[in-house]
Write a protein that holds these residues in place. Structure first.
Motif: not given
Length: 377
Positions: A54-62, A218-224, A273-279
């Protein structure tokens, strides 16, 4: 006569007693029959809980915003003479977009240039005469000021002529062009839009509680939604120095490369946005968790220690409280309450209670994808 009345009353009471006794016996027999049958088994689907990366992530709609974008207009009115650009073309900084009629302005400019040249010649002559003290210093200063004034008039007229030639203030893509030669435009009228599409900005918000996990670079990935199979990679370029007092959210700006110029300003974008290390966390479908005022619960299937008529093991339901973590797609992480290898009820648990016998049918399972994709109709 009295004796007959007594006998009749005794008979009535005996009959009523027999009827009451029969009803009580019938009720008792029915209860015994039902208790002997037990609870009917409930059909459910199950799966074995297992740990997953599990990769902790932050998600948002921009919202997508152009790197540079403007609706072009003009400071002065005039008659359109030429529109050398077409809708949707890419232009460079300084390219001519719209030309207004400037014939009279050019004539006035030429007249002012002639006067400026004359004033310059007179001033030069006065300078030579002043050197031999043929004229006063006041006469020379007057001619010098007049030459500067005439030159200033030339520059002002040159600026006016330049305003009749509307050029691209930066490189970008022109929008829909609706103006035509011969059309008169007033000051402030919208002419066309110009947008720089590569790179492009993404504006989004995150709760103030996530401020410690966000930093510039910080790196981010974006999808539409417009390009479901495309993923765009970028970086955070700025974080607002204040929190919105109405929403308690932090505004963030990110920049992504858009070489194909597919992502357009105004689109919605899903930001991860990936935050922290994988769990390594135990993961179950979100349908397996029931939420109520007392907390989150799941039902697990356990061996009841009994056998049915065919000699098969009878499984029964047991409700346990769990602590849930982040969600991703169809999945939810379980932080406490479940151990790896436990069989979890994934559907049909609304009709269960502790001790309910289970009829496990896994022919149809709820979706359990970390990144589900919408199906096209």
């Amino acid at each position: 006569m009295e004796r007959r009345m007594v006998i009749m009353l005794i008979g009535v009471f005996l009959l009523l007693g027999l009827i009451f006794a029969f009803n009580q016996l019938k009720t008792f027999m029915i209860k015994q029959y039902i208790s002997g049958m037990g609870m009917p088994p409930q059909s459910v689907s199950t799966m074995v809980a297992k740990a997953d990366v599990w990769q902790p992530k932050l998600t948002s709609v921009g919202s997508v915003r152009a790197y540079r974008g403007v609706d072009l207009s003009t400071e002065i009115g005039g008659l359109v003479v030429n529109v050398p650009v077409q809708s949707g073309v890419d232009v460079k900084e300084g390219d001519l977009l719209v030309k207004l009629n400037d014939a009279s302005d050019l004539a006035q400019l030429n007249s002012l240039k002639a006067l400026a040249e004359l004033a310059k010649v007179i001033n030069e002559r006065d300078r030579q005469q002043l050197a031999i003290q043929a004229i006063s210093k006041n006469t020379y200063d007057t001619s010098k000021a007049d030459a500067k004034s005439k030159q200033a008039q030339v520059e002002a007229q040159t600026a006016l002529v330049a305003k009749k030639n509307i050029k691209a203030p930066f490189s970008g893509r022109v929008g829909i062009v609706t103006i035509n030669p011969g059309q008169y435009i007033n000051p402030g009228d919208k002419l066309m839009t110009l947008q720089t599409l590569d790179p492009i900005f993404i504006d989004f918000n995150l709760p103030q509680s996530d401020a410690a996990n966000i930093q510039v670079g910080q790196s981010i990935t974006v999808t539409t939604d417009a390009f479901k199979n495309a993923t765009f990679v970028g970086k955070i370029t700025a974080v607002s120095p204040k929190v919105d007092t109405n929403t308690r959210n932090l505004q963030i700006e990110a920049q992504i490369d858009n070489p194909d110029k597919k992502v357009l300003p105004g689109m919605f974008a899903n930001v991860n946005i990936d935050v922290g290390s994988q769990l390594s966390l135990i993961t179950v479908p979100q349908t397996a968790v029931t939420y109520n005022p007392y907390g989150a619960t799941v039902f697990i299937s356990k061996d009841s220690g009994k056998k049915d008529k065919e000699g098969k093991t009878i499984f029964e339901a047991q409700q346990v409280f769990v602590t849930t973590g982040q969600t991703r797609g169809d999945q939810v992480s379980i932080l406490k309450g479940l151990e790896e290898g436990v069989t979890v009820v994934t559907s049909g648990q609304l009709k269960l209670k502790n001790g309910s016998p289970l009829n496990i049918n896994n022919t149809v399972q709820p979706t359990n994808l970390p990144d589900p994709k919408p199906q096209e109709q």
